[in-house]
Design an enzyme around this catalytic site. Structure first.
Site, PDB file in Angstrom:
ATOM      1  N   GLY A  25      69.261  51.098 -55.104  1.00  0.00           N
ATOM      2  CA  GLY A  25      69.779  50.518 -54.073  1.00  0.00           C
ATOM      3  C   GLY A  25      71.119  49.822 -54.360  1.00  0.00           C
ATOM      4  O   GLY A  25      71.727  48.942 -53.692  1.00  0.00           O
ATOM      5  N   LYS A  56      74.204  52.936 -52.899  1.00  0.00           N
ATOM      6  CA  LYS A  56      75.213  52.429 -51.965  1.00  0.00           C
ATOM      7  C   LYS A  56      76.471  53.220 -52.174  1.00  0.00           C
ATOM      8  O   LYS A  56      77.231  53.451 -51.106  1.00  0.00           O
ATOM      9  CB  LYS A  56      75.706  51.028 -52.288  1.00  0.00           C
ATOM     10  N   ASP A 132      72.025  46.053 -44.506  1.00  0.00           N
ATOM     11  CA  ASP A 132      72.616  45.134 -45.479  1.00  0.00           C
ATOM     12  C   ASP A 132      74.087  45.113 -45.708  1.00  0.00           C
ATOM     13  O   ASP A 132      74.636  46.209 -45.565  1.00  0.00           O
ATOM     14  CB  ASP A 132      71.767  45.080 -46.718  1.00  0.00           C
ATOM     15  N   ASP A 133      74.666  44.190 -46.211  1.00  0.00           N
ATOM     16  CA  ASP A 133      75.988  43.816 -46.676  1.00  0.00           C
ATOM     17  C   ASP A 133      76.927  44.706 -45.644  1.00  0.00           C
ATOM     18  O   ASP A 133      77.967  45.524 -45.873  1.00  0.00           O
ATOM     19  CB  ASP A 133      76.246  44.709 -47.965  1.00  0.00           C
ATOM     20  N   TYR A 177      68.774  39.644 -44.744  1.00  0.00           N
ATOM     21  CA  TYR A 177      67.710  39.960 -45.570  1.00  0.00           C
ATOM     22  C   TYR A 177      67.225  39.022 -46.751  1.00  0.00           C
ATOM     23  O   TYR A 177      66.209  39.166 -47.723  1.00  0.00           O
ATOM     24  CB  TYR A 177      67.900  41.266 -46.379  1.00  0.00           C
ATOM     25  N   ASP A 243      74.564  45.043 -60.674  1.00  0.00           N
ATOM     26  CA  ASP A 243      75.841  45.599 -60.313  1.00  0.00           C
ATOM     27  C   ASP A 243      76.803  44.532 -60.020  1.00  0.00           C
ATOM     28  O   ASP A 243      77.854  44.951 -59.694  1.00  0.00           O
ATOM     29  CB  ASP A 243      75.436  46.440 -58.932  1.00  0.00           C
ATOM     30  N   ASN A 271      64.907  46.863 -57.320  1.00  0.00           N
ATOM     31  CA  ASN A 271      66.433  47.539 -57.456  1.00  0.00           C
ATOM     32  C   ASN A 271      66.975  47.218 -58.642  1.00  0.00           C
ATOM     33  O   ASN A 271      67.762  46.278 -58.897  1.00  0.00           O
ATOM     34  CB  ASN A 271      67.114  46.705 -56.374  1.00  0.00           C
TER      35      ASN A 271
END
Ligand code: GDL
Length: 689
Positions: A25, A56, A132-133, A177, A243, A271
């Site tokens: 993820g 992503k 998310d995001d 989240y 990341d 993740n």
């Protein structure tokens, strides 16, 4: 037949088995199909059961979520889903439509269903919608149709879930989240309450804990969010995700999640690092954690150690993982690196044996033989790249030693300094040896994933090693290390590195920001001739902080009067700091403040003077960004004040004097004290002697 672990898992969460495994993820380059297949093998071997497909930056997962897969992509996904099945891994296909979906447009809902239908036709039966995001502001059309963002997301999620026939596994990732994203907090978040109330009960919710990257996840925090969500969450754990920082990678054990959480959760998916291979530890230790309670009797744990988990030891889990990983490191993944015997078998026509196996003659160079990688090397590797909020023990020791050696470098080198310097040097050598053995390990894929990181740490360590050598009078002086026509690796981090170093709190951690040639300071007693310079520094600092310069005839604080020369400091209790450009700081004291205070601050609480009869004030110009000369001055001054018979010292600081406030706070001995009569923007800090 269900294993005992599965039976236990099912009991935990009703009928469903505990979800455990990996979520791909992260942002950046997705894993390859081969890597994912390898992951399924490992998950199965280690007792994990789930893989959530959510890369992503895979085009059709997020950015172009509406686009169907082309035949070639379809072929790959079909193969992947079938590989997961072969290894008993639940393949969950996730889609992230939140960047640009219009929830109220039926065509959008149809596009989403069409895409998921396609993936269902590939053989996939578990799904996930991720929000998310993304931007939380709805477009005008959605604002009209839904009473909130949560209502919009929940409506579409419920519809898709039902469209797909209410799959056994269906996950929803909320926009809020983690606790840090909830307004005003988890229990009062109207977003989470809507999700809890309206999301169909068969849908599970992903949750990253208190933060995006949660240091710890407590049982209490999970109980709180579960009661709002009306279901136990599936943890999407970012503990090993890297990341967000290209210089970090995490090879420490799964940690700071008590196994007491297990029965309170619907599952845990990690993740991890973007690089596939270095995730061996992350996934292996998660598997050990998931098995914790089913492994029978609790471990012996020292009484009174609340931090210790009776079912799981991160340290032991790490050793188990590293021991298994070592075997993978030592096995070759290079088809071309097959043994000499095999290559001879393949080429029976080859008769020139001399060329096939070169044997050096006496006096010639011996053949290179790589030293094999050891478990100790891997422990060191993990220690150097441990966890987001924690360095491993060797890394901590190295930092501690380096800090100590730096702090004690200005005096004559004691036996202790030399022995610590030797210890530090030995640790640096171990890093270099580890680097060499890793570079020679037969498994090149793991090495290539790690290469940039180990190169980076090796050169960081090399610089620190050279610096300590130079402080000890061995090797090049550090001024020389910094001068001349430098190679580009001296400017590490590029532009981003420069930005960081210009921000507060970064620069002063850099080893060579103040090379010793400019960092030669002299602390000497203050003499009346220094008064003008002291006053100039005082005024400069006032202007820097945009404080109105107090009138010279009527300063508001005793400290101001000392700095401007209206009161003279007590003899032997005043120092100035000089560098090559001249006076750059001062520390002045009054051993008996009472008399001075009576004249200018009549209503001051004189009782405070009983405990803190002396006052100290000082400034250091910003060009002296190393805090140690300032510290040394105050140490000398405090000892002079103490010898005068004083019981305590205080200082007066304006709120805007961040640097000095920070300076006194970091000394550790000064604490805020009550002193009536001071102007509102001034606080007093004191220390007993
Ligand atoms: C996130 C992203 C995730 C990313 C991680 C670490 C979630 C639910 N989403 O916020 O894609 O990898 O941070 O940077 O965690």
């Amino acid at each position: 037949m269900a294993t005992s672990v599965e039976v236990k898992d099912k009991r935990r969460t009703g009928n469903k088995r505990f979800v455990s495994g990996v979520v791909e993820g992260f942002y950046g380059r997705p894993w390859t199909m081969e890597q994912r297949t390898e992951l399924f093998k490992r998950e199965q071997k280690w007792g994990l059961n789930t893989y959530l497909y959510a890369p992503k930056d895979d085009y059709k997962h997020r950015m172009y979520w509406r686009d169907l897969y082309c035949p070639e992509e379809a072929g790959q996904l079909i193969a992947l889903i079938s590989a997961a099945k072969q290894h008993n891994i639940d393949f969950i296909y996730a889609i992230s439509p939140g960047l640009d979906i219009t929830f109220s447009n039926r065509k959008e809902v149809t596009a989403l269903k069409r895409k998921l239908d396609q993936v269902r036709d590939f053989g996939c039966s578990s799904f996930s919608l991720l929000f998310d995001d993304i931007e939380t502001e709805m477009c005008p059309a959605d604002k009209q149709a839904f009473s909130s963002f949560a209502h919009a997301q929940v409506a579409i999620t419920n519809e898709v879930y039902q469209h797909l026939g209410e799959p056994e596994t269906f996950l929803f990732c909320p926009t809020d989240y983690c606790a840090a994203f909830c307004t005003p907090n988890v229990s009062q978040s109207s977003y989470l309450h809507t999700v809890g109330d309206k999301l169909l009960p068969g849908i599970d919710v992903l949750w990253t804990g208190p933060k995006v990257v949660s240091h710890k996840i407590s049982v209490k925090s999970i109980e709180e969010v579960s009661s709002v969500l009306k279901r136990a969450p599936v943890i999407w754990d970012n503990i090993h995700a890297n990341d967000y920082d290209p210089q970090r990678i995490f090879m420490g054990p799964f940690k700071d999640r008590p196994t007491e959480l297990l029965p309170k959760l619907r599952g845990v998916l990690t993740n991890p690092n973007c690089e596939f291979h270095p995730n061996f530890v992350a996934i292996h230790t998660l598997a050990t954690w998931c098995k914790a309670c089913s492994n029978g009797a609790p471990r012996d744990v020292e009484m009174g150690d609340e931090e210790q988990d009776p079912y799981y030891s991160p340290q032991k889990a790490l050793i188990l993982a590293l021991t298994d990983w070592l075997q993978v490191f030592l096995s070759t993944d290079q088809p071309t690196a097959c043994s000499k015997k095999e290559s001879c078998d393949e080429e029976p026509m080859q008769t020139d044996l001399g060329e096939g196996s070169y044997v050096p003659e006496p006096g010639e160079n011996p053949l290179y033989t790589a030293e094999p990688l050891t478990l100790e090397d891997l422990k060191l590797l993990s220690d150097l790249f441990y966890l987001p909020y924690e360095h491993g023990s060797t890394a901590r020791t190295m930092l501690h030693q380096l800090d100590w050696l730096k702090r004690h470098s200005q005096t004559a080198k004691t036996a202790e300094w030399c022995s610590r310097a030797q210890h530090f040097d030995d640790m640096c050598e171990a890093v270099v040896r580890m680097f060499n053995r890793l570079s020679n390990a037969p498994n090149r894929s793991i090495l290539y994933d790690l290469y940039n990181y180990i190169c980076d740490i090796k050169s960081g360590v090399n610089m620190a090693q050279a610096y300590i050598k130079s402080l000890g009078g061995l090797g090049k002086p550090s001024a020389q290390l910094m001068s001349g026509d430098l190679e580009p690796w001296s400017f590490r981090g590029g532009l981003s590195g420069e930005f960081q170093r210009m921000l507060p709190g970064h620069g002063n951690r850099d080893l060579f920001k103040h090379p010793p040639k400019t960092a030669v300071f002299c602390i000497r007693p203050y003499c009346p001739e220094d008064q003008m310079e002291v006053q100039k520094i005082f005024m400069t600092m006032q202007r820097e902080r945009q404080i109105q310069v107090p009138s010279l005839t009527q300063p508001r604080l005793i400290s101001d009067m000392l700095s401007t020369g209206d009161i003279s400091p007590t003899p032997q209790c005043a120092l100035v700091l000089e560098d090559e450009l001249g006076v750059c700081g001062y520390m002045l004291a009054l051993t008996d403040t009472k008399a001075a205070a009576a004249n200018i601050q009549g209503d001051m609480n004189h009782s405070a003077f009983e405990d803190f009869p002396s006052l100290v004030t000082g400034q250091v110009l910003p060009r002296v960004s190393d805090p140690s000369p300032g510290k040394r001055m105050i140490e000398q001054l405090l000892s002079a004040i103490k010898s005068s018979g004083s019981r305590g010292v205080f200082c007066e600081l304006r709120h805007s004097e961040r640097r000095m406030l920070d300076f006194y706070a970091k000394l550790g001995s000064f604490n805020p004290i009550k002193m009536a009569g001071l102007p509102q923007d001034v606080i007093a800090m004191g220390t007993s002697l």
